[in-house]
Design a protein around this motif. Structure first.
Motif, PDB file in Angstrom:
ATOM      1  N   ALA A  57      17.990  42.986  28.114  1.00  0.00           N
ATOM      2  CA  ALA A  57      17.198  43.078  29.350  1.00  0.00           C
ATOM      3  C   ALA A  57      15.698  42.989  29.079  1.00  0.00           C
ATOM      4  N   ARG A  58      15.033  42.157  29.860  1.00  0.00           N
ATOM      5  CA  ARG A  58      13.563  42.057  29.825  1.00  0.00           C
ATOM      6  C   ARG A  58      12.962  42.573  31.117  1.00  0.00           C
ATOM      7  N   ARG A  59      13.746  42.566  32.168  1.00  0.00           N
ATOM      8  CA  ARG A  59      13.297  43.059  33.479  1.00  0.00           C
ATOM      9  C   ARG A  59      14.343  44.049  33.977  1.00  0.00           C
ATOM     10  N   ILE A  60      13.928  45.304  34.175  1.00  0.00           N
ATOM     11  CA  ILE A  60      14.842  46.369  34.598  1.00  0.00           C
ATOM     12  C   ILE A  60      14.367  46.931  35.932  1.00  0.00           C
ATOM     13  N   LEU A  61      15.316  47.171  36.831  1.00  0.00           N
ATOM     14  CA  LEU A  61      15.046  47.838  38.112  1.00  0.00           C
ATOM     15  C   LEU A  61      15.785  49.166  38.115  1.00  0.00           C
ATOM     16  N   LEU A  74      15.330  53.861  29.428  1.00  0.00           N
ATOM     17  CA  LEU A  74      15.451  52.432  29.745  1.00  0.00           C
ATOM     18  C   LEU A  74      14.223  51.653  29.289  1.00  0.00           C
ATOM     19  N   ALA A  75      13.033  52.211  29.498  1.00  0.00           N
ATOM     20  CA  ALA A  75      11.809  51.491  29.107  1.00  0.00           C
ATOM     21  C   ALA A  75      11.786  51.250  27.607  1.00  0.00           C
ATOM     22  N   ARG A  76      12.328  52.189  26.855  1.00  0.00           N
ATOM     23  CA  ARG A  76      12.361  52.033  25.393  1.00  0.00           C
ATOM     24  C   ARG A  76      13.319  50.923  24.948  1.00  0.00           C
ATOM     25  N   ALA A  77      14.148  50.453  25.855  1.00  0.00           N
ATOM     26  CA  ALA A  77      15.070  49.363  25.515  1.00  0.00           C
ATOM     27  C   ALA A  77      14.407  47.999  25.662  1.00  0.00           C
ATOM     28  N   LEU A  78      13.214  47.981  26.282  1.00  0.00           N
ATOM     29  CA  LEU A  78      12.571  46.701  26.596  1.00  0.00           C
ATOM     30  C   LEU A  78      11.839  46.124  25.387  1.00  0.00           C
ATOM     31  N   PRO A  79      11.768  44.799  25.324  1.00  0.00           N
ATOM     32  CA  PRO A  79      10.890  44.172  24.327  1.00  0.00           C
ATOM     33  C   PRO A  79       9.431  44.386  24.721  1.00  0.00           C
ATOM     34  N   ASP A  80       8.493  43.988  23.865  1.00  0.00           N
ATOM     35  CA  ASP A  80       7.063  44.248  24.102  1.00  0.00           C
ATOM     36  C   ASP A  80       6.589  43.728  25.454  1.00  0.00           C
ATOM     37  N   ASP A  81       7.100  42.572  25.857  1.00  0.00           N
ATOM     38  CA  ASP A  81       6.645  41.992  27.129  1.00  0.00           C
ATOM     39  C   ASP A  81       7.590  42.336  28.281  1.00  0.00           C
ATOM     40  N   GLY A  82       8.468  43.316  28.085  1.00  0.00           N
ATOM     41  CA  GLY A  82       9.419  43.687  29.134  1.00  0.00           C
ATOM     42  C   GLY A  82       8.761  44.548  30.208  1.00  0.00           C
ATOM     43  N   ARG A  83       9.396  44.567  31.386  1.00  0.00           N
ATOM     44  CA  ARG A  83       8.867  45.340  32.517  1.00  0.00           C
ATOM     45  C   ARG A  83       9.983  46.107  33.202  1.00  0.00           C
ATOM     46  N   PRO A 129      14.250  37.202  37.925  1.00  0.00           N
ATOM     47  CA  PRO A 129      15.311  38.138  38.303  1.00  0.00           C
ATOM     48  C   PRO A 129      15.378  39.360  37.393  1.00  0.00           C
ATOM     49  N   PHE A 130      15.908  40.449  37.943  1.00  0.00           N
ATOM     50  CA  PHE A 130      16.198  41.621  37.122  1.00  0.00           C
ATOM     51  C   PHE A 130      17.470  41.377  36.318  1.00  0.00           C
ATOM     52  N   ASP A 131      17.423  41.785  35.062  1.00  0.00           N
ATOM     53  CA  ASP A 131      18.567  41.635  34.160  1.00  0.00           C
ATOM     54  C   ASP A 131      19.484  42.851  34.200  1.00  0.00           C
ATOM     55  N   PHE A 132      18.903  43.982  34.616  1.00  0.00           N
ATOM     56  CA  PHE A 132      19.624  45.265  34.512  1.00  0.00           C
ATOM     57  C   PHE A 132      19.134  46.162  35.641  1.00  0.00           C
ATOM     58  N   VAL A 133      20.057  46.778  36.372  1.00  0.00           N
ATOM     59  CA  VAL A 133      19.700  47.622  37.516  1.00  0.00           C
ATOM     60  C   VAL A 133      20.437  48.951  37.390  1.00  0.00           C
ATOM     61  N   PHE A 134      19.678  50.059  37.453  1.00  0.00           N
ATOM     62  CA  PHE A 134      20.273  51.401  37.425  1.00  0.00           C
ATOM     63  C   PHE A 134      20.009  52.059  38.773  1.00  0.00           C
ATOM     64  N   ILE A 135      21.088  52.399  39.485  1.00  0.00           N
ATOM     65  CA  ILE A 135      20.991  52.960  40.833  1.00  0.00           C
ATOM     66  C   ILE A 135      21.348  54.443  40.783  1.00  0.00           C
TER      67      ILE A 135
END
Ligand code: SAH
Ligand code: DHB
Ligand code: MG
Length: 218
Positions: A57-61, A74-83, A129-135
Motif C-alpha cells: 500500500a502507498r495510499r491508505i484510507l 498503518l502509517a509505518r507500513a507506508l513507503p517514504d512517499d506514501g500517504r 486510488p486508495f490501496d488499503f482501507v481500514f473502517i
C-alpha cells in the motif's frame, strides 16, 4: 475466558511485538485526555501493518481515527512517499491523534480530516486510488463506508472493517442497537455486491470476542 484471552494477547505482544515507546505513549496520552480505550489491540495493529505492507500500500484510507493508535501502525507500513488519510468526527480526538502521530514521527505522512466521515468522503474525488482501507468508526454507516471505499479504490484494494461480531451480537436479527443493525446491513451488502470478494474472521483477545471483515475489490 476473558482473562486468558488477554493473557495470550500479552504473550503474543511480548514474543512478537516488543516494546514500542511511541505506541505506549499514544495510549497513555489517550487515557490522560479522556479518550475511550477502544483502539485496536497491539496484535491487531501489527496485523493491519503487515496486511498493508503485504498489499504494497502507498495510499491508505482510515475511517475512525480516535487517538491515532491504528493510524501509527498503518502509517509505518507506508513507503517514504506514501500517504494516509484518516477521517474523524471529534475535533478533540483529532487533536490528541495529531500529538500522538507527531511523537511517533509519522505526522508528515498523515492527513487528518475532521468532520463526519460521510461528508469527508463525499468531498473526496476519485484520483489516485486508495490501496488499503481500514473502517473503524460508527458501525451504522459501515455499508456506506464500504461503498465509498470501492468508489475511491481500484481492482485489488484491500478493505478491512473492525468490530463485525460484537460478542455474537451480529446474530440478533431484530436488535434495536443501531450498531448491530449496521453490521447486519454490512453483511447483507457484502453478500450481494458483485464488486467484492469478502470473508469475516472472529477474534478473541484483549478486545474480547469480536471480528473483522476482510474484502478485496474485484
Ligand atoms: N481506529 C482507532 C479507533 C477508532 S474508534 C484505533 O484503533 O486506534 C472510532 C472513532 O470513530 C472515534 O474516534 C469516533 O469519534 C469516530 N467516529 C464516530 N462516528 C464518526 C463519524 N460519523 N465520522 C467520523 N468519525 C466518527
Ligand atoms: C467500540 C468501538 C470500536 O471500534 C471497538 O474496536 C470496540 C468498541 C465501541 O464503540 O464500543
Ligand atoms: Mg474498532
Amino acid at each position: 475466558m476473558g482473562e486468558r484471552w488477554q493473557a495470550v494477547d500479552d504473550y503474543i505482544a511480548d514474543k512478537l511485538l516488543g516494546a514500542d515507546d511511541a505506541l505506549a505513549a499514544a495510549l497513555a496520552n489517550n487515557e490522560k485526555q479522556g479518550l475511550p480505550p477502544i483502539d485496536v489491540s497491539a496484535a491487531q495493529g501489527k496485523m493491519l501493518h503487515l496486511l498493508a505492507r503485504i498489499a504494497g500500500a502507498r495510499r491508505i484510507l482510515e475511517i475512525g481515527t480516535l487517538g491515532g493508535y491504528s493510524t501509527i501502525w498503518l502509517a509505518r507500513a507506508l513507503p517514504d512517499d506514501g500517504r494516509l488519510v484518516t477521517l474523524e468526527l471529534e475535533a478533540h480526538h483529532a487533536r490528541v491523534a495529531r500529538e500522538n502521530l507527531e511523537r511517533a514521527g509519522v505526522s508528515d505522512k498523515v492527513d487528518i480530516r475532521i468532520g463526519s466521515a460521510a461528508d469527508s468522503l463525499a468531498a473526496m474525488a476519485t484520483g489516485e486510488p486508495f490501496d488499503f482501507v481500514f473502517i473503524d468508526a460508527d458501525k451504522q454507516s459501515n455499508a456506506h463506508y464500504v461503498a465509498e471505499a470501492i468508489r475511491l479504490g481500484r481492482s485489488g484494494t484491500t478493505i478491512i472493517v473492525d468490530n463485525v461480531v460484537r460478542e455474537g451480537g451480529v446474530l440478533e436479527a431484530d436488535s434495536d442497537d443501531d450498531r448491530i443493525v449496521g453490521t447486519r446491513a454490512l453483511f447483507d451488502m457484502l453478500s450481494a455486491d458483485p464488486r467484492l470478494d469478502a470473508t469475516a474472521v472472529q477474534t478473541v483477545g484483549a478486545k474480547k470476542w469480536d471480528g473483522f471483515v476482510l474484502a478485496r475489490v474485484r
